[in-house]
Design an enzyme around this catalytic site. Structure first.
Site, short mmCIF file in Angstrom:
data_model
loop_
_atom_site.label_atom_id
_atom_site.label_comp_id
_atom_site.label_asym_id
_atom_site.label_seq_id
_atom_site.Cartn_x
_atom_site.Cartn_y
_atom_site.Cartn_z
N LYS A 12 7.46 1.16 6.27
CA LYS A 12 7.22 0.31 5.10
C LYS A 12 6.00 0.81 4.31
CE LYS A 12 7.51 -3.33 2.37
NZ LYS A 12 6.17 -3.64 1.94
N GLU A 59 6.44 4.37 -3.62
CA GLU A 59 6.51 3.46 -4.78
C GLU A 59 5.37 3.72 -5.77
OE1 GLU A 59 6.84 -0.67 -3.41
OE2 GLU A 59 5.36 -1.15 -4.95
#
Lengths: 292, 292, 292, 292
Positions: free
Chosen positions: B166, B173
């Site tokens: 994650k 991102e």
């Protein structure tokens, strides 16, 4: 409608097919007689009914410039030339002026989609006068993906704006690819992570980083789970360089693009001269051993 | 199945709803009595049938560490704790060991999806022993997006691997967002381009750069075409920093992530000290005027 | 020897003084009659004995190009023009060809030293034919610092090589300044460090980072210990941009120069458009509050 | 004064020599009996008169931590330990507290100068209480370069500040080296430039980029004009990593340092995994040929 299409390579050939599927008539010309519908540029022009619309889809640079020049001698007032290749936006103004002197219109059109475009449709970005863009709209509609026009097509601005938008699109693409690539290397390097391919696949739905490029990365990993045997050697097609030059010209910081572009440069060097210099300097001041 | 869920904020509240929609029983606890199903952690544990599965969804750091510690005193052998928050992966090993001493299992689970997860499903990345991951699979299936399990869920590796994946997801991102942002600024700065919003919208189908983040950018531009009045001030949640630290630890170059992270740091400075230093130096050597 | 010197501003004025101190005759021309020795370019040329040597020291770009053009009409076969300004190396070939048609020689000379050059001497980098470089050597010797010629002067290569070397010199300078500036900000930000100015001063002898720029930084900090009130606004003179463009052209990765240049771009933006885009994106996907 | 010196390697051995040349008494200990003055740490402590001053000059990390721990058992109240190695600043607080419990003082001292320090003197950066720094001043004066004390020595702040300042010094050094290295590669790549070595040499006087590192680069080029046969492989000693971590911790953008550090990481990779990923992605979307 009727379209003349010059250049029937990997891109142009597929585009002819997609436009024909949409019910339009395409007369294609290529130097390779095996794929060409006509024997010469002149025959192409003679075959088309006036006012003609001719789409140029040949390599950027001299081939495109020369094709436009040749067309300026063959076409007539009221005709229209569209450059759909990867030309630098600075070529467009010159092309437009050359043709304008003969009363021929000009539209530049950036085309995205690669080998997937035949089935998925091509993303299109145009520049030029409204009247010319409107005239070619049936062709644009045939090429772009299904769905609302504005989700696969834009009239971005004046002459050159189409190639400019495509150039920036490609510049962004450099950054996106490098971002995924960095993350992939980090996951592969971490001992507690066992299934990097699975991570990328799990990201394809519901996450913030899902994208078409991510889907392609998953596909690549399905073929070669750890990219075994793939060379690091990464070429660059020019559009990343142009985008960075524009960042410099317009004083727009582009650190992500620059990083991605420089990484490609480095990937092609067997022995980086600048890192030789760093190693030599270290050897000088620290008595560090320099590997030879 | 039955789940205890601790933390019913923006994320936890939506997750309770989605899990319930899938037909599972959720007993939720939150310090805010208005949203809580039970009055205390103890009541939560007492309400659940053994062996219990408890999902922790509170802020990372001390709140999560303290909740896990408290749970280690309340739960019994054979129970299972899942940390679904944004914890640093380095916390997971400590949590797992603390619980293991009491015979309690531990799984870390990175969750992506933000406010869109309730309807779209959440991307899930897990770390831990196979038996514990299997036990919680009905909950994972309820949370993840529709479709094949592996397109929204991964058992990434050992304890910590879920939060690690994650973390890397978030690091990627950062780079993706910065890439789009640089391209947007460049298009806005160019005189021949009239419709930047239109360009971004046209990229949403058929192009190489299409992605969910691009869709969001289009949405943002629909609300504020030139981002008028939006402040440049961009916070960072910590995961970008951790990812870069890991790049440093594992000697993985991460120039795109670093660029994106530094841009956020700079966005929060009114007067950059390092650029004051550059300006002062220029004043010294060149007689360049320094603005005060 | 005798020299005509065009442009008597901050640089040119000091250079006239330094050349005269070395015992040479300098006839200076400037549009400002208060500092000019002659009333016009024509008078300058008439005053000098053939074969003439004329040093152009006016702003780069149009002023230099126009001066060279004007000189090509005034000078005679066998004369020599030296461009000592900050011209882009791409101007040199054009200048050389223009003059060559009249039998006039051309040398480009990059000059470093700023306001300190009058007393310390100027670092000189030349490009052009050996015969012309040799002819002007007495002037180069007058301008360069005391000591061995090769420690303050180089005949770097063909026409353009002098300005090219000076351009790269300035590109390096961007990176050096930024490196010190980053270190300064970090030390200032650290609670256990009390005397940042003292650290920089202590580095001026015996350390690996000692340099003239470091000495200047110490000087700046002596004037303003924490750079209080200094604006971050940092201009760039063009040579950093050209150097980066050359890195792009020659596929040489230049991450440090790019970082330094982009930091200057950012320092001049009140509200960074790209960071507005990042903030807007964050607002979209995370429900993060966007500051307006 | 009298000094105990632990660690007589490349650095420690030269420092013993320099301190002795200044007229002080040095009792040195090293695990290598050939260079050691005494047979054990205990003998070193027994040989020194109280209150003792002991300088630790062993590798950073466990060796230094263990030496300090051992000294805490051998030394007496009122004694002083100086850590002159390349310890991470986070070790200093722990060392200081351990010794403080026994009434032993602690000073951390970053030392710059490498193999050149014996003759040129060492740049020194200290952290700790004023009284301890004062006590060791004769040794600092012996080690630092000739000239004013503040040009080669600083009491930078509290415990840890000396190593912190040295760490930042090294971080700056990474950026400086990379800046010169980029410029060198660009000059070497340019066809019109014939004498790159000459350019670097010409910069050593009178220019803005003159520095000690530049002098070393000139020296390296004198030995190997085009760095023929030098490997690009560049190690990093840890201090660059720590500096970047601190930039992350304190939200100080450090793009130049990051670029320099990442370039070293890359220089040690035979086949960059992230560039394999970029190449694989290009192969997927464009039908670009991937080299295997």
């Amino acid at each position: 409608m009727q379209l003349g299409l010059i250049g029937l390579g990997k891109m142009g050939g597929n585009m002819r097919e997609r436009i024909r599927r949409a019910g339009h008539e395409v007369v294609g010309f290529d130097r390779n007689p095996e794929v060409s519908d006509v024997a010469s540029l002149k025959e192409l022009v003679d075959t088309l009914d006036a006012p003609r619309t001719v789409w140029v889809m040949v390599p950027a640079g001299d081939p495109t410039r020369e094709t436009v020049k040749e067309l300026s001698g063959l076409l007539a007032e009221g005709d229209l030339v569209i450059d759909g290749g990867n030309s630098k936006f600075t070529d467009d103004q010159a092309n437009a002026e050359l043709l304008q002197d003969k009363g021929i219109g000009y539209v530049d059109c950036g085309v995205s989609g690669g080998i997937w475009g035949l089935d998925n449709g091509y993303g299109l970005m145009c520049g030029g006068d409204e009247q010319y863009v409107e005239r070619a709209m049936p062709i644009f509609d045939a090429l772009r993906p299904e769905g609302p026009r504005e989700e696969g097509f834009v009239h971005a601005g004046k002459v050159g704006a189409g190639h400019y938008a495509k150039m920036v699109h490609n510049g962004i693409e450099y950054g996106l690819m490098q971002a995924y690539a960095e993350g992939w290397e980090l996951l592969e390097a971490k001992d507690i992570v066992d299934d990097v391919h699975g991570c990328f696949k799990a990201w394809t739905r519901g996450t913030v980083v899902r994208s078409w490029l991510l889907d392609l990365m998953v596909k690549a990993l399905e073929e070669t789970p750890h990219l075994e045997g793939v060379s690091q050697y990464s070429t660059d097609s020019g559009e990343g360089r142009w985008t960075l030059e524009e960042g410099i010209n317009l004083a727009v910081p582009m650190p992500v693009l620059a990083a991605a572009l420089f990484s490609r440069f480095t990937s092609r060097q067997e022995n980086s001269p600048q890192m030789q210099a760093v190693a030599a300097l270290r050897g000088q001041f620290g008595g560090h051993e320099v590997m030879k």
